[in-house]
Write an enzyme that holds these catalytic residues in place. Structure first.
Site, PDB file in Angstrom:
ATOM      1  N   GLY A  11       0.818  -1.208   0.000  1.00  0.00           N
ATOM      2  CA  GLY A  11       0.000   0.000   0.000  1.00  0.00           C
ATOM      3  C   GLY A  11       0.849   1.254   0.000  1.00  0.00           C
ATOM      4  NE  ARG A  21      14.286  16.018  -2.963  1.00  0.00           N
ATOM      5  CZ  ARG A  21      14.972  16.567  -1.969  1.00  0.00           C
ATOM      6  NH1 ARG A  21      15.036  15.932  -0.791  1.00  0.00           N
ATOM      7  NH2 ARG A  21      15.595  17.724  -2.133  1.00  0.00           N
ATOM      8  CB  ALA A  22      16.228  10.416   1.084  1.00  0.00           C
ATOM      9  CB  VAL A  24      17.512   8.971  -6.041  1.00  0.00           C
ATOM     10  CG1 VAL A  24      18.185   9.533  -7.298  1.00  0.00           C
ATOM     11  CG2 VAL A  24      16.544   7.850  -6.411  1.00  0.00           C
ATOM     12  CB  CYS A  73       4.070  -9.255  -6.665  1.00  0.00           C
ATOM     13  SG  CYS A  73       4.760 -10.416  -7.867  1.00  0.00           S
ATOM     14  CG  ASP A 103       3.211  -6.771   7.442  1.00  0.00           C
ATOM     15  OD1 ASP A 103       2.722  -6.323   6.396  1.00  0.00           O
ATOM     16  OD2 ASP A 103       2.532  -7.398   8.287  1.00  0.00           O
ATOM     17  CG  ASP A 127      -1.759   0.023   8.186  1.00  0.00           C
ATOM     18  OD1 ASP A 127      -2.664   0.869   8.026  1.00  0.00           O
ATOM     19  OD2 ASP A 127      -1.602  -0.954   7.439  1.00  0.00           O
ATOM     20  CG  ASP A 129       1.413  -2.471  10.545  1.00  0.00           C
ATOM     21  OD1 ASP A 129       2.235  -1.851   9.837  1.00  0.00           O
ATOM     22  OD2 ASP A 129       0.579  -3.267  10.067  1.00  0.00           O
ATOM     23  NE  ARG A 162     -28.384  13.219  12.243  1.00  0.00           N
ATOM     24  CZ  ARG A 162     -28.562  13.698  11.033  1.00  0.00           C
ATOM     25  NH1 ARG A 162     -27.521  14.153  10.348  1.00  0.00           N
ATOM     26  NH2 ARG A 162     -29.763  13.740  10.480  1.00  0.00           N
ATOM     27  NE  ARG A 211     -20.737  15.302  30.996  1.00  0.00           N
ATOM     28  CZ  ARG A 211     -20.089  14.272  30.472  1.00  0.00           C
ATOM     29  NH1 ARG A 211     -20.407  13.035  30.862  1.00  0.00           N
ATOM     30  NH2 ARG A 211     -19.149  14.463  29.584  1.00  0.00           N
ATOM     31  NE  ARG A 243     -27.837  10.170   9.666  1.00  0.00           N
ATOM     32  CZ  ARG A 243     -28.951  10.014  10.373  1.00  0.00           C
ATOM     33  NH1 ARG A 243     -28.961   9.128  11.376  1.00  0.00           N
ATOM     34  NH2 ARG A 243     -30.021  10.719  10.104  1.00  0.00           N
TER      35      ARG A 243
END
Length: 319
Positions: A11, A21-22, A24, A73, A103, A127, A129, A162, A211, A243
Site C-alpha cells: 500500500g 528521493r533521499a 537516489v 505480487c 510488513d 498503519d 505497525d 447525533r 448531563r 451515523r
C-alpha cells in the site's frame, strides 16, 4: 557498492516519494549508481527497471503516493518468483536493494536476504505497525487527515445532536484510531489490541447525554470490525441518532507532513549508508529521534505493540 536499486511495495503511503528521493540523491552524492524498480516486486520480476538521475526525483518530495508505483505480487512469495527477481537484479548489475513498504514488503526483502542478496527495508505504511521503529513513513500524514475529518464531522454532529461512528484504517493495528481519537477528543476509541464492552460504552454515552451532552464521536479501527457493524450494535443498545462514516483510502493520499518528509529523508539516507557499509539484511527505523537498524529477520519476528498508556489516557479524558 557501485550500483543499488530502490522499490516501493504494498500500500502506498505519503512520504514514500521523499524516501525514494533521499535514496537516489544520497547514492549519487557518494558516486553510487541508482536504479528504480517500477511496480514493486511485480516490476522486479518483469524487469521494469530504469536508471535514475538527480532530475528523476525533482519536485516529488511534496507529492503523496509513489512515483515508482506499487503493486501486490503473489508470484514473488514463491521461490521461483524470487529467483526471477534476483536474475533481473544481476542482469542490471544491481548489488543491493532498498525496499520501502510494510510488513509484506519486508517479507520480500527478507526472502532476498536469505537468498544472499543484500536488502535494507524502510518502513513505509500509514498503519504504523512495523516492529523496530516508533513511527513509519505516512503515519503522521494519515493521522492528520483523520483528525481533519473528525473536526469536520464533529461540527455536523453537534448541529444535529447525533452520535457519529468513524471507521479508520490500520489493518490489525490500532495506532491510527488511538492517536486520532485522542487528538480529536473522541468519546470512545476501539482498537484491536484491547477488548471492548458494548454495554459499558452505551452506559457512558447515556450518562453523557443525561448531563446535557448531545453528540459523541466514536472511532473504530478496521481491525476491530466495520463501522457499520458497530453502528448496528450501538443502535441495539441505545436509541441515539447514529451515523457511520468510513474514511477509506482518503487516509492514504495527500501531501506528506513535514514530519513524514524529514523522517523519510533520514531513513532513506541511512538505508544507503548501510548498503555502502556492506550491511545488508537490515531494517531501519527511528527510536527516541535517533536512527536505528535491526536484522530484518529479527525485526519481523517481533510483534508490534500499541501504546496502551495512551489508550488509558484517552479513556480518562473522555469521561
Amino acid at each position: 557498492m557501485k550500483r543499488i536499486g530502490v522499490l516501493t511495495s504494498g500500500g502506498d503511503a505519503p512520504g514514500m516519494n521523499a524516501a525514494v528521493r533521499a535514496v537516489v540523491r544520497k547514492a549519487i552524492y557518494h558516486g553510487v549508481e541508482i536504479y528504480g524498480v517500477f511496480g514493486g516486486y511485480a516490476g522486479l520480476i518483469s524487469g521494469n527497471i530504469r536508471k535514475l538521475e538527480l532530475g528523476s526525483v525533482g519536485d516529488i518530495i511534496h507529492r503523496g503516493g509513489t512515483f515508482l508505483y506499487s503493486a501486490r505480487c503473489e508470484e514473488f512469495k514463491t521461490k521461483e518468483g524470487q529467483g526471477k527477481g534476483i536474475e533481473q537484479l544481476k542482469k542490471h548489475g544491481i548489488e543491493g536493494l532498498v525496499v520501502i513498504g510494510g510488513d509484506g514488503s519486508y517479507m520480500g526483502a527478507k526472502a532476498l536476504t536469505e537468498h544472499g542478496f543484500p536488502c535494507v527495508g524502510i518502513p513505509g505504511t500509514i498503519d504504523n505497525d512495523i516492529p523496530g521503529t516508533e513511527f513509519t513513513i505516512g503515519f503522521d500524514t494519515a493521522l492528520n487527515t483523520v483528525i481533519d475529518a473528525i473536526d469536520k464531522i464533529r461540527d455536523t454532529a453537534s448541529s444535529h445532536d447525533r452520535t457519529f461512528v468513524i471507521e479508520v484504517m490500520g489493518r490489525n493495528a490500532g495506532d491510527i484510531a488511538l492517536w486520532a481519537g485522542l487528538a480529536g477528543g473522541a468519546e470512545t476509541i476501539l482498537i484491536p489490541e484491547d477488548e471492548y464492552d458494548m454495554k459499558e460504552i452505551a452506559s457512558r454515552l447515556k450518562k453523557g447525554h443525561e448531563r446535557g451532552k448531545k453528540h459523541s464521536i466514536i472511532i473504530v479501527a478496521e481491525g476491530v470490525m466495520s463501522g457499520y457493524e458497530f453502528g448496528k450494535q450501538l443502535k441495539e443498545e441505545t436509541d441515539f441518532d447514529t451515523r457511520v462514516t468510513v474514511l477509506g483510502h482518503v487516509q492514504r493520499g495527500g501531501t506528506p507532513t513535514a514530519f513524514d518528509r524529514v523522517l523519510a529523508s533520514r531513513l532513506g539516507a541511512r538505508a544507503v549508508e548501510l548498503l555502502m557499509e556492506g550491511r545488508g539484511g537490515r531494517a531501519v527505523g527511528i527510536e527516541k529521534n535517533q536512527m536505528v537498524d535491526y536484522d530484518i529477520i529479527e525485526a519481523l519476528a517481533k510483534k508490534h505493540t500499541v501504546d496502551l498508556n495512551l489508550y488509558k489516557l484517552s479513556k480518562e479524558l473522555s469521561i
